[in-house]
Design a protein around this motif. Structure first.
Motif, PDB file in Angstrom:
ATOM      1  N   GLN A 296       0.844  -1.184   0.000  1.00 50.68           N
ATOM      2  CA  GLN A 296       0.000   0.000   0.000  1.00 50.68           C
ATOM      3  C   GLN A 296       0.883   1.238   0.000  1.00 50.68           C
ATOM      4  O   GLN A 296       1.778   1.374   0.845  1.00 50.68           O
ATOM      5  N   VAL A 297       0.626   2.140  -0.950  1.00 51.16           N
ATOM      6  CA  VAL A 297       1.451   3.326  -1.120  1.00 51.16           C
ATOM      7  C   VAL A 297       0.554   4.565  -1.101  1.00 51.16           C
ATOM      8  O   VAL A 297      -0.357   4.682  -1.934  1.00 51.16           O
ATOM      9  N   PRO A 298       0.770   5.504  -0.149  1.00 55.83           N
ATOM     10  CA  PRO A 298      -0.013   6.743  -0.161  1.00 55.83           C
ATOM     11  C   PRO A 298       0.515   7.700  -1.235  1.00 55.83           C
ATOM     12  O   PRO A 298       1.694   8.047  -1.245  1.00 55.83           O
ATOM     13  N   LEU A 299      -0.368   8.111  -2.149  1.00 48.86           N
ATOM     14  CA  LEU A 299       0.032   9.065  -3.177  1.00 48.86           C
ATOM     15  C   LEU A 299      -0.116  10.502  -2.698  1.00 48.86           C
ATOM     16  O   LEU A 299       0.577  11.403  -3.185  1.00 48.86           O
ATOM     17  N   SER A 300      -1.035  10.725  -1.760  1.00 55.90           N
ATOM     18  CA  SER A 300      -1.244  12.041  -1.162  1.00 55.90           C
ATOM     19  C   SER A 300      -2.000  11.825   0.145  1.00 55.90           C
ATOM     20  O   SER A 300      -2.238  10.681   0.562  1.00 55.90           O
ATOM     21  N   ASP A 301      -2.392  12.917   0.787  1.00 55.91           N
ATOM     22  CA  ASP A 301      -3.160  12.784   2.016  1.00 55.91           C
ATOM     23  C   ASP A 301      -4.526  12.148   1.777  1.00 55.91           C
ATOM     24  O   ASP A 301      -5.115  11.561   2.683  1.00 55.91           O
ATOM     25  N   ASP A 302      -5.039  12.270   0.559  1.00 57.27           N
ATOM     26  CA  ASP A 302      -6.383  11.776   0.261  1.00 57.27           C
ATOM     27  C   ASP A 302      -6.413  10.497  -0.571  1.00 57.27           C
ATOM     28  O   ASP A 302      -7.408   9.782  -0.571  1.00 57.27           O
ATOM     29  N   ILE A 303      -5.359  10.232  -1.306  1.00 56.55           N
ATOM     30  CA  ILE A 303      -5.366   9.131  -2.268  1.00 56.55           C
ATOM     31  C   ILE A 303      -4.295   8.099  -1.905  1.00 56.55           C
ATOM     32  O   ILE A 303      -3.138   8.450  -1.642  1.00 56.55           O
ATOM     33  N   GLY A 304      -4.701   6.849  -1.899  1.00 57.20           N
ATOM     34  CA  GLY A 304      -3.776   5.748  -1.669  1.00 57.20           C
ATOM     35  C   GLY A 304      -3.955   4.677  -2.730  1.00 57.20           C
ATOM     36  O   GLY A 304      -5.030   4.537  -3.321  1.00 57.20           O
TER      37      GLY A 304
ATOM     38  N   ASP B 199       2.198 -24.591 -17.035  1.00 57.54           N
ATOM     39  CA  ASP B 199       2.141 -25.832 -16.279  1.00 57.54           C
ATOM     40  C   ASP B 199       3.332 -26.690 -16.673  1.00 57.54           C
ATOM     41  O   ASP B 199       3.799 -26.656 -17.811  1.00 57.54           O
ATOM     42  N   ALA B 200       3.838 -27.426 -15.702  1.00 61.74           N
ATOM     43  CA  ALA B 200       5.011 -28.265 -15.945  1.00 61.74           C
ATOM     44  C   ALA B 200       5.044 -29.381 -14.922  1.00 61.74           C
ATOM     45  O   ALA B 200       4.801 -29.157 -13.735  1.00 61.74           O
ATOM     46  N   ALA B 201       5.336 -30.578 -15.396  1.00 63.95           N
ATOM     47  CA  ALA B 201       5.505 -31.750 -14.533  1.00 63.95           C
ATOM     48  C   ALA B 201       4.318 -31.941 -13.591  1.00 63.95           C
ATOM     49  O   ALA B 201       4.486 -32.294 -12.422  1.00 63.95           O
ATOM     50  N   GLY B 202       3.118 -31.705 -14.099  1.00 66.30           N
ATOM     51  CA  GLY B 202       1.939 -31.914 -13.282  1.00 66.30           C
ATOM     52  C   GLY B 202       1.598 -30.776 -12.349  1.00 66.30           C
ATOM     53  O   GLY B 202       0.627 -30.853 -11.602  1.00 66.30           O
ATOM     54  N   VAL B 203       2.397 -29.704 -12.354  1.00 66.39           N
ATOM     55  CA  VAL B 203       2.141 -28.539 -11.508  1.00 66.39           C
ATOM     56  C   VAL B 203       1.667 -27.397 -12.398  1.00 66.39           C
ATOM     57  O   VAL B 203       2.313 -27.070 -13.392  1.00 66.39           O
ATOM     58  N   SER B 204       0.525 -26.797 -12.045  1.00 65.01           N
ATOM     59  CA  SER B 204       0.003 -25.670 -12.811  1.00 65.01           C
ATOM     60  C   SER B 204       0.250 -24.376 -12.043  1.00 65.01           C
ATOM     61  O   SER B 204       0.222 -24.352 -10.813  1.00 65.01           O
ATOM     62  N   PHE B 205       0.479 -23.313 -12.792  1.00 67.07           N
ATOM     63  CA  PHE B 205       0.770 -22.013 -12.202  1.00 67.07           C
ATOM     64  C   PHE B 205      -0.302 -21.036 -12.675  1.00 67.07           C
ATOM     65  O   PHE B 205      -0.429 -20.784 -13.876  1.00 67.07           O
ATOM     66  N   ARG B 206      -1.034 -20.479 -11.724  1.00 63.70           N
ATOM     67  CA  ARG B 206      -2.101 -19.534 -12.071  1.00 63.70           C
ATOM     68  C   ARG B 206      -1.769 -18.170 -11.467  1.00 63.70           C
ATOM     69  O   ARG B 206      -1.909 -17.978 -10.265  1.00 63.70           O
ATOM     70  N   PRO B 207      -1.341 -17.220 -12.264  1.00 65.33           N
ATOM     71  CA  PRO B 207      -1.042 -15.884 -11.739  1.00 65.33           C
ATOM     72  C   PRO B 207      -2.285 -15.006 -11.699  1.00 65.33           C
ATOM     73  O   PRO B 207      -3.193 -15.145 -12.518  1.00 65.33           O
ATOM     74  N   ARG B 208      -2.331 -14.100 -10.735  1.00 59.15           N
ATOM     75  CA  ARG B 208      -3.380 -13.084 -10.651  1.00 59.15           C
ATOM     76  C   ARG B 208      -2.717 -11.775 -10.240  1.00 59.15           C
ATOM     77  O   ARG B 208      -1.751 -11.764  -9.482  1.00 59.15           O
ATOM     78  N   ILE B 209      -3.261 -10.680 -10.723  1.00 59.86           N
ATOM     79  CA  ILE B 209      -2.701  -9.370 -10.404  1.00 59.86           C
ATOM     80  C   ILE B 209      -3.841  -8.374 -10.287  1.00 59.86           C
ATOM     81  O   ILE B 209      -4.849  -8.488 -10.992  1.00 59.86           O
ATOM     82  N   GLY B 210      -3.712  -7.425  -9.370  1.00 52.07           N
ATOM     83  CA  GLY B 210      -4.779  -6.451  -9.193  1.00 52.07           C
ATOM     84  C   GLY B 210      -4.316  -5.215  -8.467  1.00 52.07           C
ATOM     85  O   GLY B 210      -3.215  -5.166  -7.898  1.00 52.07           O
ATOM     86  N   GLY B 211      -5.144  -4.194  -8.497  1.00 51.77           N
ATOM     87  CA  GLY B 211      -4.834  -2.944  -7.824  1.00 51.77           C
ATOM     88  C   GLY B 211      -6.086  -2.210  -7.405  1.00 51.77           C
ATOM     89  O   GLY B 211      -7.200  -2.495  -7.892  1.00 51.77           O
ATOM     90  N   GLU B 212      -5.920  -1.277  -6.481  1.00 49.91           N
ATOM     91  CA  GLU B 212      -7.025  -0.491  -5.960  1.00 49.91           C
ATOM     92  C   GLU B 212      -6.556   0.931  -5.706  1.00 49.91           C
ATOM     93  O   GLU B 212      -5.479   1.143  -5.135  1.00 49.91           O
ATOM     94  N   VAL B 213      -7.347   1.906  -6.137  1.00 52.77           N
ATOM     95  CA  VAL B 213      -7.099   3.310  -5.846  1.00 52.77           C
ATOM     96  C   VAL B 213      -8.200   3.787  -4.912  1.00 52.77           C
ATOM     97  O   VAL B 213      -9.387   3.679  -5.232  1.00 52.77           O
ATOM     98  N   ASP B 214      -7.799   4.301  -3.752  1.00 49.39           N
ATOM     99  CA  ASP B 214      -8.741   4.672  -2.706  1.00 49.39           C
ATOM    100  C   ASP B 214      -8.708   6.188  -2.481  1.00 49.39           C
ATOM    101  O   ASP B 214      -7.625   6.797  -2.404  1.00 49.39           O
ATOM    102  N   TYR B 215      -9.900   6.787  -2.375  1.00 46.40           N
ATOM    103  CA  TYR B 215      -9.992   8.223  -2.125  1.00 46.40           C
ATOM    104  C   TYR B 215     -10.648   8.471  -0.769  1.00 46.40           C
ATOM    105  O   TYR B 215     -11.839   8.190  -0.589  1.00 46.40           O
ATOM    106  N   LYS B 216      -9.855   8.944   0.187  1.00 46.58           N
ATOM    107  CA  LYS B 216     -10.311   9.301   1.527  1.00 46.58           C
ATOM    108  C   LYS B 216     -11.036   8.168   2.250  1.00 46.58           C
ATOM    109  O   LYS B 216     -11.801   8.415   3.182  1.00 46.58           O
TER     110      LYS B 216
ATOM    111  N   ALA C  73     -13.495   3.666  -3.821  1.00 51.25           N
ATOM    112  CA  ALA C  73     -12.329   2.960  -4.340  1.00 51.25           C
ATOM    113  C   ALA C  73     -12.635   2.415  -5.723  1.00 51.25           C
ATOM    114  O   ALA C  73     -13.772   1.997  -6.005  1.00 51.25           O
ATOM    115  N   PHE C  74     -11.625   2.445  -6.580  1.00 47.86           N
ATOM    116  CA  PHE C  74     -11.730   1.895  -7.930  1.00 47.86           C
ATOM    117  C   PHE C  74     -10.704   0.774  -8.071  1.00 47.86           C
ATOM    118  O   PHE C  74      -9.554   0.917  -7.638  1.00 47.86           O
TER     119      PHE C  74
END
Length: 367
Positions: A249-257, A277-294, A298-299
């Motif tokens: 979590q990174v604060p961009l300003s006093d109101d926005i993080g 996937d390799a040798a019977g092991v599967s890899f599922r990546p996920r990525i996400g973000g959130e912008v919060d105002y006061k 949040a978006f």
């Protein structure tokens, strides 16, 4: 129409239960608890499900039980969504309560089901190959539903380390025809390093054994109608899944993080739909973000799936969401699955409500 529905029911039953042997089989399955893989909570799903490290609310009972330590007051949540064009209804609810300065407990439930399925076993005459004269009155409706209950707890081990566990009870059923029970344990942890939080959730670490039992009376006339053996019981083994994550979590300003998160699921059951996937092991990546105002609005955006197939190639499933805090209530909306399989499976609108029981009398005891 009746014959078509009968054949559909027969195919469903045969696919789930049938066996060439006269007695029940035991086998390792790839999708034995797949109804739990979709995730819960519109906030988390709006971030693409990258929530293992970031989980710090009542939904942590599902994502990472250690995250329940983030609650300062009791919380409750509910979510409803419909998938595959409204065919499958998905409901989730949870409640969590801080009981000591370092301990939090919670209970969650999940239901995924298809309701009002027509059973025409009693409406079809196998001798004539035609529907009975009063066939419409002999059509029964049933549900095929999967249910799961989580009993979770978290414990702060050190200032920057929290451990958690969820005991799961799964009940699956297809009308009166068959039911299955399963049990397993999830172990989890979260570790804070400066602005970064690391998370791990080892799902079904004990493996999950689901034992199906078949109601022979409900299948009366099955062999005569369809010319195949009646379904028999089956014991399914669901292998463990490791979910690893990191968030900051990174604060961009006093109101926005801003919050950034990424997860990686390591599966050991041989699923090959994931792009890696390799040798019977599967890899599922996920990525996400959130912008919060006061802390009021949040978006969110994320990528929840990267899959590949010979027919459709590589596909990416994005998701977006928005959240609104109105005092004790948080209302979250998520929109996803709009990549789908060439769009044929529709989209999912997720709406969830979270309630915080605020007030000093309900606050977590001083740490």
């Amino acid at each position: 129409m009746i014959r078509t529905l009968s054949r559909t029911l027969a195919c469903l039953a045969v696919l789930v239960f049938s066996s060439p042997a006269p007695e029940a089989q035991t086998e390792v399955v790839k999708y034995g608890a797949d109804f739990l893989a979709a995730g819960v909570g519109a906030r988390a799903l709006g971030m693409g499900g990258a929530y293992v490290a970031h989980a710090d609310d009542v939904t942590a009972g599902y994502w990472n039980a250690a995250g329940l330590n983030g609650l300062s007051h009791p919380e409750a949540a509910y979510m409803h969504t419909e998938r595959f064009g409204g065919l499958v209804a998905f409901d989730y609810g949870a409640i969590a309560w801080p009981i000591t300065p370092k301990t939090t407990v919670g209970v969650s439930f999940v239901r995924s089901g298809v309701d009002d399925i027509a059973s025409t076993l009693r409406a079809f005459n196998p001798d004539t190959g035609l529907p009975n004269p009063d066939a419409e009155s002999q059509i029964d409706l049933f549900s095929a539903a999967d249910n799961a209950f989580y009993f979770s707890a978290s414990q702060q081990v050190r200032e920057n380390l929290t451990a958690g566990a969820s005991f799961k009870v799964v009940r699956r059923g297809i009308g009166d025809f068959a039911t299955a029970w399963g049990y397993s344990l999830d172990l989890a942890a979260q570790y804070q390093v400066g602005r970064f939080r690391l998370g791990a959730n080892l799902q079904d670490v004990t493996t999950m054994v689901q034992s199906w039992s078949v109601n022979d009376e409900a299948f009366g006339g099955f062999e005569e109608t369809f010319g195949v053996d009646s379904p028999v019981g089956l014991t399914e083994i669901v292998l463990p899944l490791a979910r690893l994550g990191a968030a900051t979590q990174v604060p961009l300003s006093d109101d926005i993080g801003i919050t950034l998160a990424t997860d990686l699921d390591l599966g050991f059951d041989g699923q090959s739909a994931n792009v890696l996937d390799a040798a019977g092991v599967s890899f599922r990546p996920r990525i996400g973000g959130e912008v919060d105002y006061k802390g009021i609005v949040a978006f969110r955006a994320g990528i929840s799936d990267v899959t590949t197939s010979e027919r459709f190639g590589t596909q990416i499933t994005p998701s977006v969401g928005v959240g609104l805090n109105a005092g004790r209530f948080d209302v979250d909306y998520g929109f996803g699955d709009f990549a789908g399989v060439q769009g044929d499976l529709g989209v999912s609108h997720r709406i969830s409500l979270r309630f915080t029981l605020a007030g000093d009398r309900y606050a977590r005891p001083n740490r």
